[in-house]
Design a protein around this motif. Structure first.
Motif, PDB file in Angstrom:
ATOM      1  N   VAL A   1      -4.215  79.744  52.690  1.00  0.00           N
ATOM      2  CA  VAL A   1      -4.770  78.640  51.901  1.00  0.00           C
ATOM      3  C   VAL A   1      -6.291  78.648  51.980  1.00  0.00           C
ATOM      4  CG1 VAL A   1      -4.907  76.124  51.726  1.00  0.00           C
ATOM      5  CG2 VAL A   1      -2.691  77.240  52.066  1.00  0.00           C
ATOM      6  N   ARG A   2      -6.839  78.872  53.169  1.00  0.00           N
ATOM      7  CA  ARG A   2      -8.299  78.931  53.312  1.00  0.00           C
ATOM      8  C   ARG A   2      -8.878  80.097  52.506  1.00  0.00           C
ATOM      9  NH1 ARG A   2      -6.793  76.944  58.211  1.00  0.00           N
ATOM     10  NH2 ARG A   2      -6.569  78.967  59.209  1.00  0.00           N
TER      11      ARG A   2
ATOM     12  N   ALA B   1      -8.939  79.076  48.897  1.00  0.00           N
ATOM     13  CA  ALA B   1     -10.036  78.131  48.641  1.00  0.00           C
ATOM     14  C   ALA B   1     -11.364  78.878  48.536  1.00  0.00           C
ATOM     15  CB  ALA B   1     -10.095  77.070  49.735  1.00  0.00           C
TER      16      ALA B   1
ATOM     17  N   VAL C   1     -14.455  73.019  45.746  1.00  0.00           N
ATOM     18  CA  VAL C   1     -13.007  72.960  45.931  1.00  0.00           C
ATOM     19  C   VAL C   1     -12.728  71.991  47.073  1.00  0.00           C
ATOM     20  CG1 VAL C   1     -10.943  74.275  46.539  1.00  0.00           C
ATOM     21  CG2 VAL C   1     -12.788  75.385  45.269  1.00  0.00           C
TER      22      VAL C   1
ATOM     23  N   GLY D   1      -9.659  70.624  49.570  1.00  0.00           N
ATOM     24  CA  GLY D   1      -8.306  70.903  50.037  1.00  0.00           C
ATOM     25  C   GLY D   1      -8.118  70.377  51.441  1.00  0.00           C
ATOM     26  N   MET D   2      -6.936  70.554  51.952  1.00  0.00           N
ATOM     27  CA  MET D   2      -6.612  70.124  53.311  1.00  0.00           C
ATOM     28  C   MET D   2      -6.441  71.361  54.183  1.00  0.00           C
ATOM     29  SD  MET D   2      -6.552  66.890  53.025  1.00  0.00           S
ATOM     30  CE  MET D   2      -6.458  65.653  51.757  1.00  0.00           C
ATOM     31  N   ASP D   3      -6.929  71.296  55.404  1.00  0.00           N
ATOM     32  CA  ASP D   3      -6.814  72.463  56.271  1.00  0.00           C
ATOM     33  C   ASP D   3      -5.516  72.481  57.063  1.00  0.00           C
ATOM     34  OD1 ASP D   3      -7.276  70.614  58.263  1.00  0.00           O
ATOM     35  OD2 ASP D   3      -8.891  71.726  59.218  1.00  0.00           O
TER      36      ASP D   3
ATOM     37  N   PRO E   1      -9.290  66.943  55.361  1.00  0.00           N
ATOM     38  CA  PRO E   1      -9.933  67.300  54.094  1.00  0.00           C
ATOM     39  C   PRO E   1     -11.123  68.236  54.315  1.00  0.00           C
ATOM     40  CG  PRO E   1      -9.600  64.931  54.220  1.00  0.00           C
ATOM     41  CD  PRO E   1      -9.307  65.492  55.573  1.00  0.00           C
TER      42      PRO E   1
END
Length: 85
Positions: free
Chosen positions: A6-7, A10, A20, A22-24, A70
């Motif tokens: 996911v990282r 992003a 961007v 997102g949640m980590d 976040p």
């Protein structure tokens, strides 16, 4: 493993989009709702991406939730305080 994918995604999106959010890590539904409420309301009120992000995190903290999840990634050479939608 999923978190690192996911990282990486992003980072890739931040190469073509000004910023961007997102949640980590996984977050509770209520924390996501709190963040989105503060974030999108602030954007709608004409605040910068950074200001909206900060207020979204504050909304999460006000409800005693984890505001560390976040994350705001910004395109290289851009300043989130100068990005408006």
């Amino acid at each position: 493993e999923r978190g690192s994918r996911v990282r990486a995604l992003a980072r890739e999106v931040a190469q073509v989009a000004p910023c961007v959010v997102g949640m980590d890590r996984a977050v509770e539904d209520n924390a996501a709702i709190d963040f989105a409420s503060g974030f999108y309301r602030s954007l709608g009120d004409g605040m910068s991406a950074q200001e909206a992000f900060d207020l979204g995190k504050a909304q999460v903290l006000m409800n005693n939730r984890n505001a560390q999840a976040p994350q705001l990634r910004v395109m290289a050479g851009r300043n989130a305080n100068e990005i408006y939608l």
